[in-house]
Design a protein around this motif. Structure first.
Motif, PDB file in Angstrom:
ATOM      1  N   GLU A  58      -2.309   7.068  45.862  1.00 44.42           N
ATOM      2  CA  GLU A  58      -3.443   8.026  45.716  1.00 44.42           C
ATOM      3  C   GLU A  58      -4.740   7.340  46.335  1.00 44.42           C
ATOM      4  O   GLU A  58      -5.866   7.760  46.438  1.00 44.42           O
ATOM      5  N   LYS A  59      -4.853   5.974  45.909  1.00 43.62           N
ATOM      6  CA  LYS A  59      -5.842   5.244  46.468  1.00 43.62           C
ATOM      7  C   LYS A  59      -5.525   4.256  47.482  1.00 43.62           C
ATOM      8  O   LYS A  59      -4.382   3.950  47.969  1.00 43.62           O
ATOM      9  N   GLU A  60      -6.849   3.988  48.390  1.00 44.81           N
ATOM     10  CA  GLU A  60      -6.340   2.822  49.674  1.00 44.81           C
ATOM     11  C   GLU A  60      -6.003   1.717  49.073  1.00 44.81           C
ATOM     12  O   GLU A  60      -5.438   0.918  50.119  1.00 44.81           O
ATOM     13  N   LYS A  61      -6.567   1.050  48.028  1.00 43.93           N
ATOM     14  CA  LYS A  61      -6.275  -0.270  47.643  1.00 43.93           C
ATOM     15  C   LYS A  61      -5.688  -0.439  45.983  1.00 43.93           C
ATOM     16  O   LYS A  61      -6.304   0.267  45.438  1.00 43.93           O
ATOM     17  N   VAL A  62      -4.892  -1.578  45.977  1.00 43.98           N
ATOM     18  CA  VAL A  62      -4.817  -1.806  44.380  1.00 43.98           C
ATOM     19  C   VAL A  62      -4.972  -3.413  44.345  1.00 43.98           C
ATOM     20  O   VAL A  62      -4.841  -3.922  45.158  1.00 43.98           O
ATOM     21  N   ILE A  63      -5.831  -3.559  43.345  1.00 41.55           N
ATOM     22  CA  ILE A  63      -6.461  -4.818  43.005  1.00 41.55           C
ATOM     23  C   ILE A  63      -5.737  -5.598  41.734  1.00 41.55           C
ATOM     24  O   ILE A  63      -6.206  -4.919  40.733  1.00 41.55           O
ATOM     25  N   VAL A  64      -5.167  -6.688  41.870  1.00 41.60           N
ATOM     26  CA  VAL A  64      -4.498  -7.269  40.850  1.00 41.60           C
ATOM     27  C   VAL A  64      -4.988  -8.836  40.743  1.00 41.60           C
ATOM     28  O   VAL A  64      -5.062  -9.334  41.962  1.00 41.60           O
ATOM     29  N   ASN A  65      -5.213  -9.506  39.354  1.00 42.31           N
ATOM     30  CA  ASN A  65      -5.114 -10.920  39.549  1.00 42.31           C
ATOM     31  C   ASN A  65      -3.870 -11.771  39.968  1.00 42.31           C
ATOM     32  O   ASN A  65      -2.760 -11.082  39.638  1.00 42.31           O
ATOM     33  N   PRO A  66      -3.991 -12.904  40.603  1.00 45.21           N
ATOM     34  CA  PRO A  66      -2.713 -13.699  40.434  1.00 45.21           C
ATOM     35  C   PRO A  66      -1.839 -13.757  39.137  1.00 45.21           C
ATOM     36  O   PRO A  66      -2.781 -14.116  38.339  1.00 45.21           O
ATOM     37  N   GLY A  67      -0.685 -13.558  39.108  1.00 47.42           N
ATOM     38  CA  GLY A  67      -0.103 -13.607  37.634  1.00 47.42           C
ATOM     39  C   GLY A  67      -0.140 -12.198  36.956  1.00 47.42           C
ATOM     40  O   GLY A  67       0.529 -12.133  35.893  1.00 47.42           O
ATOM     41  N   GLU A  68      -0.998 -11.306  37.330  1.00 51.50           N
ATOM     42  CA  GLU A  68      -0.973 -10.193  36.697  1.00 51.50           C
ATOM     43  C   GLU A  68       0.179  -8.943  36.890  1.00 51.50           C
ATOM     44  O   GLU A  68       0.475  -9.110  37.863  1.00 51.50           O
ATOM     45  N   SER A  69       0.691  -8.465  35.937  1.00 53.63           N
ATOM     46  CA  SER A  69       1.868  -7.442  36.050  1.00 53.63           C
ATOM     47  C   SER A  69       1.325  -6.161  35.738  1.00 53.63           C
ATOM     48  O   SER A  69       0.337  -5.923  34.724  1.00 53.63           O
ATOM     49  N   LEU A  70       1.573  -5.059  36.589  1.00 47.30           N
ATOM     50  CA  LEU A  70       0.798  -3.618  36.406  1.00 47.30           C
ATOM     51  C   LEU A  70       1.889  -2.670  36.674  1.00 47.30           C
ATOM     52  O   LEU A  70       2.456  -2.670  37.922  1.00 47.30           O
ATOM     53  N   VAL A 209      -8.347 -12.656  44.245  1.00 44.04           N
ATOM     54  CA  VAL A 209      -7.647 -11.432  43.937  1.00 44.04           C
ATOM     55  C   VAL A 209      -6.885 -11.083  45.188  1.00 44.04           C
ATOM     56  O   VAL A 209      -6.980 -11.442  45.999  1.00 44.04           O
ATOM     57  N   PHE A 210      -5.680 -10.440  44.483  1.00 47.79           N
ATOM     58  CA  PHE A 210      -4.919  -9.854  45.703  1.00 47.79           C
ATOM     59  C   PHE A 210      -5.432  -8.289  45.706  1.00 47.79           C
ATOM     60  O   PHE A 210      -5.639  -7.514  44.788  1.00 47.79           O
ATOM     61  N   VAL A 211      -5.654  -8.026  47.041  1.00 48.03           N
ATOM     62  CA  VAL A 211      -5.994  -6.699  47.611  1.00 48.03           C
ATOM     63  C   VAL A 211      -5.023  -5.994  48.191  1.00 48.03           C
ATOM     64  O   VAL A 211      -4.689  -6.270  49.213  1.00 48.03           O
ATOM     65  N   LEU A 212      -4.302  -5.265  47.552  1.00 45.25           N
ATOM     66  CA  LEU A 212      -3.088  -4.636  48.264  1.00 45.25           C
ATOM     67  C   LEU A 212      -3.449  -3.142  48.905  1.00 45.25           C
ATOM     68  O   LEU A 212      -4.101  -2.392  48.149  1.00 45.25           O
ATOM     69  N   ARG A 213      -2.991  -3.104  50.070  1.00 42.70           N
ATOM     70  CA  ARG A 213      -2.956  -1.856  50.731  1.00 42.70           C
ATOM     71  C   ARG A 213      -1.576  -1.156  50.852  1.00 42.70           C
ATOM     72  O   ARG A 213      -0.784  -1.532  51.783  1.00 42.70           O
ATOM     73  N   PRO A 214      -1.333  -0.264  49.853  1.00 48.63           N
ATOM     74  CA  PRO A 214      -0.110   0.285  49.693  1.00 48.63           C
ATOM     75  C   PRO A 214       0.746   0.633  50.983  1.00 48.63           C
ATOM     76  O   PRO A 214       1.918   0.382  51.091  1.00 48.63           O
ATOM     77  N   GLU A 215       0.198   1.453  51.922  1.00 48.80           N
ATOM     78  CA  GLU A 215       0.706   1.879  53.019  1.00 48.80           C
ATOM     79  C   GLU A 215       1.164   0.850  54.094  1.00 48.80           C
ATOM     80  O   GLU A 215       2.020   0.928  54.872  1.00 48.80           O
ATOM     81  N   GLN A 216       0.395  -0.348  53.898  1.00 50.03           N
ATOM     82  CA  GLN A 216       0.597  -1.517  54.883  1.00 50.03           C
ATOM     83  C   GLN A 216       1.557  -2.624  54.199  1.00 50.03           C
ATOM     84  O   GLN A 216       2.424  -3.179  54.562  1.00 50.03           O
ATOM     85  N   ASP A 217       1.343  -2.790  52.656  1.00 52.69           N
ATOM     86  CA  ASP A 217       1.995  -3.808  52.112  1.00 52.69           C
ATOM     87  C   ASP A 217       3.101  -3.621  51.209  1.00 52.69           C
ATOM     88  O   ASP A 217       3.937  -4.508  50.641  1.00 52.69           O
TER      89      ASP A 217
END
Length: 231
Positions: A58-70, A209-217
């Protein structure tokens, strides 16, 4: 407009896959094979391992810290059908799982800022949830992402934060460094964890931080065959 969606597979899956207009099309095997045309009889359909399904979020990006679980719930991006155009996994089926940290065992990789990084993150799928409420275990995961983006004091984070879902750890980091206190987070972070992150930030003026783009990554690849029941 006709679109050809991307897919990946190993040698075995190549022999068992076909592409048709607008969808990934597993050529399934059923047990018993003679039962696939019998009305009112249950059968199983196997999608072979190493096949990749496109996903969306539903969002363009998901941002997490290195070592973070979500915890994260994605959706199948388009119908998964067989060669007879029977829908095996409908578009919009939920993919329930988690973003999990990956330790690269000391191996370094170059991120978008040319920094050395020995951590990664990937999405691990646990269940498919169909519109009917039926749940189907799935053993699948995305590729490991190792590239990070840098957040620093005084930097313009507007592009990074726009249309982004943010993990609590990353939100704490970004808020502490940039002073932005209006960041919406996906999951609350416990008080002890907040304190630990804050103490680290007292010594730092920037963070990656990791900036993940779900449709690409985050497209998921089956780690084992997926057996679906059909009726």
């Amino acid at each position: 407009m006709t679109r050809l969606y991307r897919w990946k597979s190993g040698t075995a899956a190549l022999m068992a896959m076909a592409i048709t207009t607008g969808a990934i099309t597993p050529l399934f095997t059923s047990a018993p094979a003679s039962a696939q045309y019998n009305i009112n009889q249950s059968r199983t359909i196997t999608i072979p391992y190493n096949v990749t399904f496109p996903v969306t979020y539903e969002k363009e990006k998901v941002i997490v810290n290195p070592g973070e679980s979500l915890p994260l719930t994605l959706k199948i991006a388009n119908d998964i059908i067989d060669n007879n155009r029977n829908v095996l996994i409908p578009r919009g089926t939920e993919v329930v799982g988690r973003l999990e940290p990956v330790n690269l065992n000391g191996r370094s990789s170059s991120d978008r800022n040319n920094n050395n990084n020995n951590k990664g993150v990937r999405f691990v799928a646990q269940e498919l949830v169909f519109a009917s409420g039926k749940r189907q275990p799935i053993n699948a995961s995305s590729r490991t992402i190792t590239q990070t983006e840098r957040i620093s004091k005084g930097s313009d984070t507007g592009n990074i934060l726009t249309d982004a879902a943010i993990g609590a750890g990353a939100a704490t980091v970004i808020a502490a460094i940039t002073g932005n206190r209006k960041i919406e987070v996906l999951e609350p972070l416990g008080g002890a964890a907040v304190g630990a992150v804050a103490s680290i930030l007292l010594r730092k003026k920037q963070a990656d931080v990791f900036v993940l783009r779900p449709e690409q990554d985050l497209d998921i690849t089956l780690n084992s065959s997926l057996v679906l029941s059909r009726y």
